[in-house]
Motif scaffolding. Structure first.
Motif, mmCIF file in Angstrom:
data_model
loop_
_atom_site.group_PDB
_atom_site.id
_atom_site.type_symbol
_atom_site.label_atom_id
_atom_site.label_comp_id
_atom_site.label_asym_id
_atom_site.label_seq_id
_atom_site.Cartn_x
_atom_site.Cartn_y
_atom_site.Cartn_z
ATOM 1 N N VAL A 81 -49.273 -46.943 39.794
ATOM 2 C CA VAL A 81 -49.576 -45.848 40.534
ATOM 3 C C VAL A 81 -49.645 -45.904 42.127
ATOM 4 O O VAL A 81 -50.268 -46.847 42.423
ATOM 5 C CB VAL A 81 -50.946 -45.595 40.047
ATOM 6 C CG1 VAL A 81 -51.399 -44.550 41.016
ATOM 7 C CG2 VAL A 81 -51.338 -45.210 38.343
ATOM 8 N N GLU A 127 -50.333 -45.426 46.047
ATOM 9 C CA GLU A 127 -51.580 -45.246 46.721
ATOM 10 C C GLU A 127 -51.537 -43.937 47.532
ATOM 11 O O GLU A 127 -52.491 -43.232 47.535
ATOM 12 C CB GLU A 127 -52.021 -46.433 47.464
ATOM 13 C CG GLU A 127 -52.095 -47.667 47.036
ATOM 14 C CD GLU A 127 -52.597 -48.753 47.975
ATOM 15 O OE1 GLU A 127 -52.464 -48.415 49.058
ATOM 16 O OE2 GLU A 127 -52.449 -49.798 47.766
ATOM 17 N N GLN A 128 -50.355 -43.406 47.767
ATOM 18 C CA GLN A 128 -50.163 -42.309 48.472
ATOM 19 C C GLN A 128 -50.593 -41.053 47.627
ATOM 20 O O GLN A 128 -51.061 -39.867 48.278
ATOM 21 C CB GLN A 128 -48.561 -42.000 49.016
ATOM 22 C CG GLN A 128 -47.921 -43.036 49.789
ATOM 23 C CD GLN A 128 -47.470 -44.243 48.914
ATOM 24 O OE1 GLN A 128 -47.883 -44.493 47.779
ATOM 25 N NE2 GLN A 128 -46.867 -45.021 49.781
ATOM 26 N N TRP A 129 -50.723 -41.163 46.534
ATOM 27 C CA TRP A 129 -51.147 -39.955 45.499
ATOM 28 C C TRP A 129 -52.459 -39.753 45.883
ATOM 29 O O TRP A 129 -53.254 -38.531 45.494
ATOM 30 C CB TRP A 129 -50.824 -40.348 43.998
ATOM 31 C CG TRP A 129 -49.530 -40.283 43.925
ATOM 32 C CD1 TRP A 129 -48.351 -40.342 44.345
ATOM 33 C CD2 TRP A 129 -48.866 -40.330 42.205
ATOM 34 N NE1 TRP A 129 -47.231 -40.253 43.764
ATOM 35 C CE2 TRP A 129 -47.516 -40.338 42.469
ATOM 36 C CE3 TRP A 129 -49.557 -40.497 41.024
ATOM 37 C CZ2 TRP A 129 -46.720 -40.372 41.233
ATOM 38 C CZ3 TRP A 129 -48.823 -40.735 39.981
ATOM 39 C CH2 TRP A 129 -47.444 -40.517 40.101
ATOM 40 N N THR A 138 -53.209 -37.381 48.477
ATOM 41 C CA THR A 138 -52.671 -35.825 48.289
ATOM 42 C C THR A 138 -53.939 -35.361 47.324
ATOM 43 O O THR A 138 -54.173 -33.859 47.523
ATOM 44 C CB THR A 138 -51.422 -35.862 47.649
ATOM 45 O OG1 THR A 138 -50.589 -36.776 48.736
ATOM 46 C CG2 THR A 138 -50.939 -34.490 47.147
ATOM 47 N N LEU A 139 -54.198 -36.050 46.287
ATOM 48 C CA LEU A 139 -55.005 -35.524 45.316
ATOM 49 C C LEU A 139 -56.466 -35.267 46.204
ATOM 50 O O LEU A 139 -57.423 -34.224 45.595
ATOM 51 C CB LEU A 139 -55.426 -36.211 44.190
ATOM 52 C CG LEU A 139 -54.278 -36.446 43.411
ATOM 53 C CD1 LEU A 139 -54.300 -37.433 42.256
ATOM 54 C CD2 LEU A 139 -53.653 -35.004 42.764
ATOM 55 N N ALA A 146 -58.843 -36.378 39.298
ATOM 56 C CA ALA A 146 -58.034 -37.524 39.576
ATOM 57 C C ALA A 146 -59.066 -38.782 39.565
ATOM 58 O O ALA A 146 -58.381 -39.741 38.917
ATOM 59 C CB ALA A 146 -57.494 -37.425 40.986
#
Length: 366
Positions: free
Chosen positions: A268, A270-272, A275-276, A286
């Motif tokens: 997964v 880390e940038q997600w 954003t979430l 999330a």
């Protein structure tokens, strides 16, 4: 007398060497030589000269020799950053979980062997609906995490406790015991309301799931693994037999869950997360999903939640409520203790109830 009665071996030898004797009518069944399977195998030369000589010691020696020859390629492989992260996560999950798993297994074996069935009839209310909140509140007095609560719940069911009460204890104990609440207070020094919110939400989820099981659950969904006959053994022997059995079941599934958690942790990006975090609804889902994937022990998850400062307190509360009740290692352990049919139904229902209760509790207390 001895000279007139030939031995069996000599008669068999004579019969084998004399074809006329074998062909004689009426005597074939009496004199024909018979070889069992073991004698036949010894008589035939083995195709493999080392058959029967290779054991665990020889295999271990061969593996060690192979590692010596492949040490340079293996060293380069293990030095990869992604693999180093995977190893770190896997070891951390195991180090956190194994002591509590062992504690839970020992307590489970003690319950199975030393606690009489009549005790639970006296300790819990006879009405199942009233036994659920009592069993949920009992999680306060047993400091353990979800890894230890699973085998304990299985042992309670074997001792005659209604499954609804045992499952309520399974969900409540990892989240409302004193160790977890103190760790949460230390992790959120500026937000003491998080301790109350976590305790209230977790207790509500445990009771709701217990009552849902009373309403919708079916006995054939739970398939406890076959146990040795403890009643036929002395108490000491039965205790260690139960310990070995539970460690083999729960420990094996714990390893599988830890491996899955480590793999997803590496995959997964880390940038997600950032954003979430900007989406209120998605941030709750999330972090709830992240709690399932990371599979962090309940004694340590508060510090991880505190580090996710970009998320709201409600989203982090969902992380703290869902994690001790539904994660990869816990799902795999539930499948090993209670059966796959149980885990396939219980885990999604618990996740849904936990997220909903965490959001409502966060809106009220946070």
């Amino acid at each position: 007398m001895a000279a007139s009665e030939p031995t069996t071996s000599s008669s068999a030898s004579t019969a084998a060497d004399d074809p006329a004797t074998l062909d004689a009518p009426g005597d074939a069944h009496a004199t024909a030589p018979t070889l069992d399977a073991a004698q036949h195998d010894r008589a035939q030369p083995s195709r493999f000269p080392f058959a029967g000589r290779i054991g665990s010691v020889e295999i271990l020696a061969a593996v060690l020799v192979l590692l010596i020859f492949l040490r340079d390629p293996l060293a380069r492989l293990l030095s990869a950053p992604s693999l180093a992260t995977w190893t770190t996560v896997f070891v951390s999950v195991m180090v956190q979980a194994v002591p509590f798993l062992v504690f839970g297994v020992l307590l489970s074996a003690a319950i199975a062997v030393f606690v009489p069935r009549s005790f639970w009839a006296r300790a819990l209310p006879k009405h199942p609906a009233l036994a659920v909140p009592v069993a949920s509140a009992a999680g306060v007095i047993l400091p353990g995490c979800e890894c230890g609560a699973v085998p304990i719940a299985g042992s309670l069911i074997r001792r005659g406790v209604t499954p609804a009460a045992a499952l309520a204890f399974l969900l409540a104990a990892p989240a409302i015991n004193p160790i977890v609440l103190v760790a949460t207070a230390v992790a959120f020094p500026n937000n003491p309301e998080m301790v109350l919110a976590r305790a209230v939400a977790s207790l509500i989820v445990a009771m709701v799931m217990g009552w849902l099981w009373l309403r919708l659950g079916r006995a054939d969904w739970i398939r406890l693994p076959r146990r040795p006959d403890l009643d036929g053994l002395r108490r000491g022997e039965a205790f260690w037999s139960a310990v070995r059995h539970d460690v083999a079941h729960a420990g094996g599934f714990l390893v599988i869950g830890a491996m899955a958690a480590a793999t997803i942790n590496v995959v997964v990006p880390e940038q997600w997360l950032q954003t979430l975090a900007d989406q209120p609804v998605l941030s709750v889902l999330a972090l709830a999903g992240l709690a399932v994937l990371l599979s962090i022990c309940s004694e340590a998850d508060a510090f991880v939640a505190a580090s996710l400062s970009q998320f709201s307190l409600t989203a982090r509360l969902a992380f703290l409520v869902v994690g001790p009740m539904v994660d990869l290692k816990l799902i795999s352990m539930q499948a090993g203790i209670f059966g796959r049919r149980f885990a396939a139904r219980f885990a999604p229902a618990t996740f849904t109830v936990a997220v909903a209760v965490a959001v409502i509790t966060g809106m009220v207390l946070l």
